[in-house]
Design a protein around this motif. Structure first.
Motif, PDB file in Angstrom:
ATOM      1  N   ASN A  33       0.854  -1.080  -0.099  1.00 42.85           N
ATOM      2  CA  ASN A  33      -0.169  -0.147  -0.001  1.00 42.85           C
ATOM      3  C   ASN A  33       0.744   1.216  -0.008  1.00 42.85           C
ATOM      4  O   ASN A  33       2.168   1.234   0.276  1.00 42.85           O
ATOM      5  N   ALA A  34       0.173   2.264  -0.397  1.00 48.85           N
ATOM      6  CA  ALA A  34       0.761   3.599  -0.334  1.00 48.85           C
ATOM      7  C   ALA A  34       0.290   4.781   0.707  1.00 48.85           C
ATOM      8  O   ALA A  34      -0.998   4.617   0.613  1.00 48.85           O
ATOM      9  N   LEU A  35       0.877   5.453   1.157  1.00 48.33           N
ATOM     10  CA  LEU A  35       0.307   6.817   1.801  1.00 48.33           C
ATOM     11  C   LEU A  35       0.962   7.957   1.213  1.00 48.33           C
ATOM     12  O   LEU A  35       1.940   8.120   0.954  1.00 48.33           O
ATOM     13  N   ALA A  36      -0.027   8.969   0.766  1.00 54.53           N
ATOM     14  CA  ALA A  36       0.317  10.147   0.193  1.00 54.53           C
ATOM     15  C   ALA A  36       0.024  11.218   0.978  1.00 54.53           C
ATOM     16  O   ALA A  36      -1.230  11.934   0.989  1.00 54.53           O
ATOM     17  N   PRO A  37       0.840  11.799   1.699  1.00 55.52           N
ATOM     18  CA  PRO A  37       0.601  13.134   2.690  1.00 55.52           C
ATOM     19  C   PRO A  37       0.525  14.253   1.789  1.00 55.52           C
ATOM     20  O   PRO A  37       1.292  14.342   0.780  1.00 55.52           O
ATOM     21  N   GLY A  38      -0.161  15.167   2.265  1.00 54.77           N
ATOM     22  CA  GLY A  38       0.023  16.465   1.752  1.00 54.77           C
ATOM     23  C   GLY A  38       1.199  17.087   2.501  1.00 54.77           C
ATOM     24  O   GLY A  38       2.049  16.678   2.979  1.00 54.77           O
ATOM     25  N   PRO A  39       1.285  18.600   2.322  1.00 57.81           N
ATOM     26  CA  PRO A  39       2.127  19.476   3.033  1.00 57.81           C
ATOM     27  C   PRO A  39       2.409  19.056   4.517  1.00 57.81           C
ATOM     28  O   PRO A  39       1.326  19.264   5.196  1.00 57.81           O
ATOM     29  N   THR A  40       3.470  18.755   4.916  1.00 58.37           N
ATOM     30  CA  THR A  40       3.734  18.145   6.347  1.00 58.37           C
ATOM     31  C   THR A  40       4.867  19.039   6.878  1.00 58.37           C
ATOM     32  O   THR A  40       5.902  19.048   5.898  1.00 58.37           O
ATOM     33  N   GLU A  41       4.942  19.151   8.026  1.00 59.17           N
ATOM     34  CA  GLU A  41       6.143  20.145   8.569  1.00 59.17           C
ATOM     35  C   GLU A  41       7.363  19.163   8.529  1.00 59.17           C
ATOM     36  O   GLU A  41       7.343  17.864   9.181  1.00 59.17           O
ATOM     37  N   SER A  42       8.429  19.481   7.846  1.00 64.80           N
ATOM     38  CA  SER A  42       9.649  18.375   7.763  1.00 64.80           C
ATOM     39  C   SER A  42      10.818  19.503   7.292  1.00 64.80           C
ATOM     40  O   SER A  42      10.553  20.658   6.990  1.00 64.80           O
TER      41      SER A  42
ATOM     42  N   THR B   6      -0.818  26.267   3.127  1.00 62.18           N
ATOM     43  CA  THR B   6      -1.639  26.305   4.204  1.00 62.18           C
ATOM     44  C   THR B   6      -3.181  26.827   3.753  1.00 62.18           C
ATOM     45  O   THR B   6      -4.319  26.560   4.297  1.00 62.18           O
ATOM     46  N   ALA B   7      -3.129  28.009   2.982  1.00 58.59           N
ATOM     47  CA  ALA B   7      -4.300  28.799   2.431  1.00 58.59           C
ATOM     48  C   ALA B   7      -5.336  27.911   1.517  1.00 58.59           C
ATOM     49  O   ALA B   7      -6.328  28.230   1.555  1.00 58.59           O
ATOM     50  N   ARG B   8      -4.627  26.859   0.999  1.00 63.73           N
ATOM     51  CA  ARG B   8      -5.100  25.990   0.088  1.00 63.73           C
ATOM     52  C   ARG B   8      -5.694  24.836   0.916  1.00 63.73           C
ATOM     53  O   ARG B   8      -6.430  24.010   0.241  1.00 63.73           O
ATOM     54  N   ILE B   9      -5.338  24.361   2.270  1.00 63.94           N
ATOM     55  CA  ILE B   9      -5.738  23.354   2.924  1.00 63.94           C
ATOM     56  C   ILE B   9      -7.113  23.430   3.340  1.00 63.94           C
ATOM     57  O   ILE B   9      -7.030  24.432   4.301  1.00 63.94           O
ATOM     58  N   PRO B  10      -8.364  22.910   3.198  1.00 66.86           N
ATOM     59  CA  PRO B  10      -9.340  23.105   3.764  1.00 66.86           C
ATOM     60  C   PRO B  10      -9.324  23.118   5.421  1.00 66.86           C
ATOM     61  O   PRO B  10     -10.010  23.898   5.858  1.00 66.86           O
ATOM     62  N   LEU B  11      -8.742  22.062   5.974  1.00 64.13           N
ATOM     63  CA  LEU B  11      -8.696  22.050   7.320  1.00 64.13           C
ATOM     64  C   LEU B  11      -7.671  23.376   7.978  1.00 64.13           C
ATOM     65  O   LEU B  11      -7.561  23.482   9.186  1.00 64.13           O
TER      66      LEU B  11
ATOM     67  N   ASP C 232      -4.148  14.660   3.861  1.00 67.19           N
ATOM     68  CA  ASP C 232      -3.737  15.925   3.227  1.00 67.19           C
ATOM     69  C   ASP C 232      -4.528  17.178   3.556  1.00 67.19           C
ATOM     70  O   ASP C 232      -4.463  18.017   3.329  1.00 67.19           O
ATOM     71  N   GLY C 233      -5.537  16.851   4.681  1.00 70.08           N
ATOM     72  CA  GLY C 233      -6.358  18.045   5.301  1.00 70.08           C
ATOM     73  C   GLY C 233      -7.295  18.444   4.275  1.00 70.08           C
ATOM     74  O   GLY C 233      -7.942  19.347   4.310  1.00 70.08           O
ATOM     75  N   GLY C 234      -7.311  17.421   3.225  1.00 68.42           N
ATOM     76  CA  GLY C 234      -8.531  17.870   2.079  1.00 68.42           C
ATOM     77  C   GLY C 234      -8.024  18.554   1.093  1.00 68.42           C
ATOM     78  O   GLY C 234      -8.864  18.997   0.070  1.00 68.42           O
ATOM     79  N   LEU C 235      -6.567  18.708   0.719  1.00 68.79           N
ATOM     80  CA  LEU C 235      -6.084  19.391  -0.152  1.00 68.79           C
ATOM     81  C   LEU C 235      -6.448  18.981  -1.536  1.00 68.79           C
ATOM     82  O   LEU C 235      -6.609  19.828  -2.539  1.00 68.79           O
TER      83      LEU C 235
END
Length: 250
Positions: free
Chosen positions: A177-186, A207-212, A244-247
């Protein structure tokens, strides 16, 4: 679910910081034996210092022979390999007009070739123990990313490898399987060579584009990596889970 990870042997690449560090800690906290792999020895030792269940192996996984060395180190220490987390990767900001052959080659070597060779090296152990592979993609593995198309393409390749390996290995009981993260602090943007002011602007734009309304944390992503790898998830394979917080809904 994580009770079934007790004494499992897990390889996590890119474990010196960010998602990789959080993932190594999450597996170790669930009772697994973890081999933390990465280029920076000091960073790996900082990860390992946080839990006694983590051993370290400094290695450049793009080096010839390194994937087999990584698997041999885990199997030599614990006698088996149950989980491979292909987390190590790089981001490259590279508009088409600035495309450079060596940068493309290096990007694919780390994001596509090395995970493939690690999976190949681990396969005999994964087959023997009906183990699992978790590939770390990105939201941009399945949506366009102008100015960083080769990065997006490398993650798209990893997602297609995930689906294809899942079918290829299903008869052996090996889940992929794969996990596809959105923008994450790193440290990924810094590692890509971007100046601080550009990084700050990118983070604000993301951040402005992420619904959460916020970027993710490595710990949030690690939680789902562990869930995908858990042997209790017996009927889940060939999936790409986006966190991805809904991105990607935008």
């Amino acid at each position: 679910m994580t009770a079934s990870l007790q004494d499992q042997v897990v390889i996590v690449t890119g474990a010196g910081s960010g998602i990789g560090c959080a993932t190594a800690l999450a597996f170790a906290s669930a009772g697994a034996h973890v081999l933390a792999v990465g280029r920076r020895a000091e960073a790996l030792h900082r990860t390992a210092a946080q839990h006694p269940g983590i051993a370290v192996l400094p290695a450049d996984i793009t080096r010839a022979g390194a994937p087999q060395d990584v698997v041999d180190a885990a199997a030599g220490r614990w006698g088996r390999v149950d989980v491979l987390v292909n987390n190590a990767g790089a981001t490259a900001v590279m508009p088409l007009a600035e495309t450079d052959a060596q940068r493309v080659t290096d990007l694919l070597a780390l994001n596509v070739v090395a995970p493939s060779l690690l999976a190949k090296a681990a396969l005999p152990y994964l087959r023997a123990g009906r183990g699992t592979i978790v590939n770390i993609s990105s939201t941009f593995g399945h949506r366009p990313l102008p100015g960083a198309a080769h990065y997006a393409a490398s993650k798209a390749a990893l997602e297609q490898l995930t689906r294809s390996w899942a079918l290829e290995l299903a008869a052996d009981g090996v889940r992929v399987n794969a996990l596809a993260p959105g923008p994450t602090e790193s440290e990924a943007l810094t590692a890509a060579g971007l100046p601080d002011d550009v990084i700050d602007r990118l983070k604000q734009d993301e951040t402005a584009r992420i619904p959460l309304g916020r970027r993710g944390t490595p710990e949030e992503v690690a939680t789902w990596i562990v869930r995908l790898a858990d042997p209790a998830a017996t009927w889940l394979t060939g999936q790409v889970l986006t966190i991805d917080g809904g991105l990607e809904l935008g």
